[in-house]
Design an enzyme around this catalytic site. Structure first.
Site, PDB file in Angstrom:
ATOM      1  N   PRO A   9       0.791  -1.225   0.000  1.00 40.22           N
ATOM      2  CA  PRO A   9       0.000   0.000   0.000  1.00 40.22           C
ATOM      3  C   PRO A   9       0.824   1.277   0.000  1.00 40.22           C
ATOM      4  O   PRO A   9       1.893   1.347   0.617  1.00 40.22           O
ATOM      5  CB  PRO A   9      -0.811  -0.107   1.295  1.00 40.22           C
ATOM      6  N   ASN A  10       0.288   2.248  -0.718  1.00 44.07           N
ATOM      7  CA  ASN A  10       0.820   3.616  -0.807  1.00 44.07           C
ATOM      8  C   ASN A  10       2.095   3.735  -1.652  1.00 44.07           C
ATOM      9  O   ASN A  10       2.563   4.850  -1.897  1.00 44.07           O
ATOM     10  CB  ASN A  10       1.072   4.220   0.593  1.00 44.07           C
ATOM     11  N   ARG A  17       4.731  11.120  -2.316  1.00 36.64           N
ATOM     12  CA  ARG A  17       4.530  10.775  -0.909  1.00 36.64           C
ATOM     13  C   ARG A  17       5.805  10.995  -0.093  1.00 36.64           C
ATOM     14  O   ARG A  17       6.837  10.390  -0.385  1.00 36.64           O
ATOM     15  CB  ARG A  17       4.159   9.293  -0.886  1.00 36.64           C
ATOM     16  N   TYR A  22      11.122   9.097   1.167  1.00 38.80           N
ATOM     17  CA  TYR A  22      11.143   8.094   0.092  1.00 38.80           C
ATOM     18  C   TYR A  22      11.760   8.594  -1.222  1.00 38.80           C
ATOM     19  O   TYR A  22      11.868   7.819  -2.169  1.00 38.80           O
ATOM     20  CB  TYR A  22       9.713   7.592  -0.181  1.00 38.80           C
ATOM     21  N   ASN A  74       7.950  -5.616  -1.314  1.00 38.97           N
ATOM     22  CA  ASN A  74       7.906  -4.519  -0.348  1.00 38.97           C
ATOM     23  C   ASN A  74       6.483  -4.488   0.215  1.00 38.97           C
ATOM     24  O   ASN A  74       5.581  -3.943  -0.403  1.00 38.97           O
ATOM     25  CB  ASN A  74       8.243  -3.173  -1.010  1.00 38.97           C
ATOM     26  N   ALA A  77       3.450  -0.854   4.776  1.00 39.70           N
ATOM     27  CA  ALA A  77       2.997  -0.845   6.181  1.00 39.70           C
ATOM     28  C   ALA A  77       2.599  -2.239   6.676  1.00 39.70           C
ATOM     29  O   ALA A  77       2.681  -2.523   7.875  1.00 39.70           O
ATOM     30  CB  ALA A  77       1.824   0.122   6.338  1.00 39.70           C
ATOM     31  N   HIS A  80       4.668  -4.488   9.121  1.00 45.21           N
ATOM     32  CA  HIS A  80       4.662  -4.362  10.576  1.00 45.21           C
ATOM     33  C   HIS A  80       3.397  -4.913  11.226  1.00 45.21           C
ATOM     34  O   HIS A  80       3.275  -4.926  12.442  1.00 45.21           O
ATOM     35  CB  HIS A  80       4.826  -2.876  10.952  1.00 45.21           C
ATOM     36  N   ASP A  87       2.124 -15.553   6.672  1.00 49.41           N
ATOM     37  CA  ASP A  87       1.674 -16.936   6.472  1.00 49.41           C
ATOM     38  C   ASP A  87       1.640 -17.302   4.990  1.00 49.41           C
ATOM     39  O   ASP A  87       1.933 -18.449   4.624  1.00 49.41           O
ATOM     40  CB  ASP A  87       0.280 -17.141   7.091  1.00 49.41           C
ATOM     41  N   GLU A  98      12.697  -9.388   0.979  1.00 51.13           N
ATOM     42  CA  GLU A  98      11.966  -8.193   1.439  1.00 51.13           C
ATOM     43  C   GLU A  98      12.808  -6.948   1.168  1.00 51.13           C
ATOM     44  O   GLU A  98      14.018  -6.948   1.405  1.00 51.13           O
ATOM     45  CB  GLU A  98      11.687  -8.326   2.940  1.00 51.13           C
ATOM     46  N   HIS A 100      12.833  -2.517   1.514  1.00 45.85           N
ATOM     47  CA  HIS A 100      12.255  -1.235   1.933  1.00 45.85           C
ATOM     48  C   HIS A 100      13.134  -0.114   1.409  1.00 45.85           C
ATOM     49  O   HIS A 100      14.367  -0.206   1.470  1.00 45.85           O
ATOM     50  CB  HIS A 100      12.186  -1.139   3.457  1.00 45.85           C
ATOM     51  N   LEU A 101      12.495   0.923   0.929  1.00 48.09           N
ATOM     52  CA  LEU A 101      13.257   2.075   0.422  1.00 48.09           C
ATOM     53  C   LEU A 101      13.983   2.774   1.566  1.00 48.09           C
ATOM     54  O   LEU A 101      15.145   3.150   1.451  1.00 48.09           O
ATOM     55  CB  LEU A 101      12.305   3.062  -0.261  1.00 48.09           C
ATOM     56  N   SER A 102      13.250   2.960   2.677  1.00 48.53           N
ATOM     57  CA  SER A 102      13.831   3.667   3.822  1.00 48.53           C
ATOM     58  C   SER A 102      14.485   2.658   4.768  1.00 48.53           C
ATOM     59  O   SER A 102      14.223   1.453   4.678  1.00 48.53           O
ATOM     60  CB  SER A 102      12.721   4.420   4.562  1.00 48.53           C
ATOM     61  N   ARG A 107      13.707   4.809  11.963  1.00 45.74           N
ATOM     62  CA  ARG A 107      12.441   5.543  12.003  1.00 45.74           C
ATOM     63  C   ARG A 107      11.660   5.217  13.287  1.00 45.74           C
ATOM     64  O   ARG A 107      12.245   4.782  14.274  1.00 45.74           O
ATOM     65  CB  ARG A 107      11.662   5.224  10.730  1.00 45.74           C
ATOM     66  N   ARG A 111       7.990   0.759  13.293  1.00 50.07           N
ATOM     67  CA  ARG A 111       8.500   0.253  12.002  1.00 50.07           C
ATOM     68  C   ARG A 111       9.697  -0.683  12.194  1.00 50.07           C
ATOM     69  O   ARG A 111      10.228  -1.238  11.246  1.00 50.07           O
ATOM     70  CB  ARG A 111       8.928   1.410  11.099  1.00 50.07           C
TER      71      ARG A 111
END
Ligand code: DQA
Length: 148
Positions: A9-10, A17, A22, A74, A77, A80, A87, A98, A100-102, A107, A111
């Site tokens: 999402p997002n 954003r 990001y 990725n 959210a 977390h 599963d 996995e 993540h950009l950040s 943070r 997170r």
């Protein structure tokens, strides 16, 4: 080799954003670069984005029958919060990296826990859009080592 790149999402809002977190690169531009890298490695890449947890679960569940060898994920959210995505990864048996950009460890405290990383081959974070290249290369190396 066929790899699924799955965005949560997002991430469709990248570029607009929270650019301080990001960056200004759009998801389209990040994926354009990744498709180029994949092509140079003779790997087929399919990119999907969803804002819906169940849809992400279904993409992971269906990945094997769709002929994918692995997933660059990725979960955004849902990283977390989502036992369902964890599963699905575990249940599918699909090798998953996995990304993540950040750097989530730098943070907010909420997170700093990933529910999904523990069922992935590995995790890349903190390198912005370039992290997808690192994740893809890591996944390919993992798959090649497994089939050697
Ligand atoms: C993110 C980190 C998550 O904590 C956040 O919810 C995102 C993006 C990242 O790529 O840095 O949406 O996954």
């Amino acid at each position: 080799m066929k790899i699924l790149v799955l965005h949560g999402p997002n991430l469709n809002l990248l570029g607009l954003r929270e650019p301080d977190v990001y960056g200004r690169e759009t998801l389209e531009s990040i994926m354009e670069r990744l498709v180029g890298v994949a092509a140079s490695l003779s790997v087929d890449l399919v990119c999907r984005q969803s804002n819906h947890e169940g849809e992400l679960v279904s993409h992971i569940q269906n990945a094997r029958t769709e002929g994918f060898d692995g997933i660059v994920l990725n979960p955004a959210a849902y990283t977390h919060t989502s036992i369902a995505i964890r599963d699905a990864i575990k249940g599918s048996g699909m090798p998953c990296v996995e990304i993540h950009l950040s750097n989530t460890h730098a943070r907010e405290s909420f997170r700093q826990k990933s529910l999904t990383a523990g069922v992935c081959v590995g995790q890349v974070q903190g390198f912005g859009g370039y992290g997808y290249v690192l994740a893809l290369e890591g996944l390919i190396a993992h798959l090649k080592a497994g089939s050697a």
